[in-house]
Write a protein that holds these residues in place. Structure first.
Motif: not given
Length: 223
Positions: A1-6, A48-56
């Protein structure tokens, strides 16, 4: 998994958003949280956070959702972002339809904090999650062919066609739809024709009737 989740928490109840934030902060390390109180706000946050959101984390009953139409819209517009339904409803048909319509998880709002954490980690790992009782019922119960067929047909619509269909269910005319979407009436007519073809119906009325199958009753008790 990624280091930080958004993660985006989309729910119109501030207390629910606050509870989910506390649950995620206690269960996940290195997480950035965003909030939205309606479908339009959720889309603004994603854009506004294009490409950063990992989950809704998505509530089915907030403004703009129009039942499952909002879920279809997010999945069609942002297919790379998983969506987990977090709902006060715990009826099996709602769970089943959520999964069939593209959600990666169904998490009851009444779930314990550790279970919410498990669900989110499971989805972030690329897997699907739902409560054990729902999984058992879906695996051992009868298949809802009507719901599956509807999901397949609605799933063919583009994000713009979903918006047009949503406006059709609100009784809006082509001229009104064109104005709100800032397109020509000819473009709206083309979208309507494509919608009728993809839904295998012959009139706007039939399309509206089918779309209304996506609506939901409000849960008796909302957290």
């Amino acid at each position: 998994m990624a280091d930080r989740f958004h993660i985006l928490i989309a729910d119109d109840h501030p207390l629910v958003r606050g509870a989910l934030k506390q649950a995620l902060l206690s269960e996940l390390e290195d997480v950035t949280l965003y909030e939205a109180g309606s479908l339009s706000e959720a889309i603004e946050q994603i854009e506004g956070h294009s490409g950063d959101i990992d989950l809704v984390l998505l509530d089915l009953h907030m403004p703009g959702m129009n039942g499952f139409t909002g879920l279809f819209t997010l999945r069609a517009s942002y297919p790379d972002i998983p969506v987990s339904i977090v709902s006060a409803s715990q009826e099996l048909p709602v769970v089943r339809r959520s999964i069939e319509y593209g959600a990666s998880a169904f998490v009851p709002k009444s779930a314990p904090v550790d279970q919410i954490g498990t669900a989110i980690r499971t989805v972030l790992n690329g897997e699907m999650w739902m409560p054990d009782w729902a999984r058992d019922a879906m695996e051992n119960g009868p298949v809802d062919d009507d719901s599956t067929n509807l999901a397949q047909k609605i799933g063919q619509l583009t994000p713009q066609q979903l918006r047009v269909l949503n406006m059709l269910t609100e009784g809006k005319l082509n001229k009104q739809i064109a104005y709100e979407l800032d397109v020509t009436e000819a473009t709206v007519k083309a979208h309507v024709s494509a919608i009728l073809r993809k839904l295998s119906v012959h009139s706007r009325t039939q399309a509206v009737i089918m779309a209304r199958e996506l609506r939901l009753q409000e849960p008796a008790i909302e957290s």
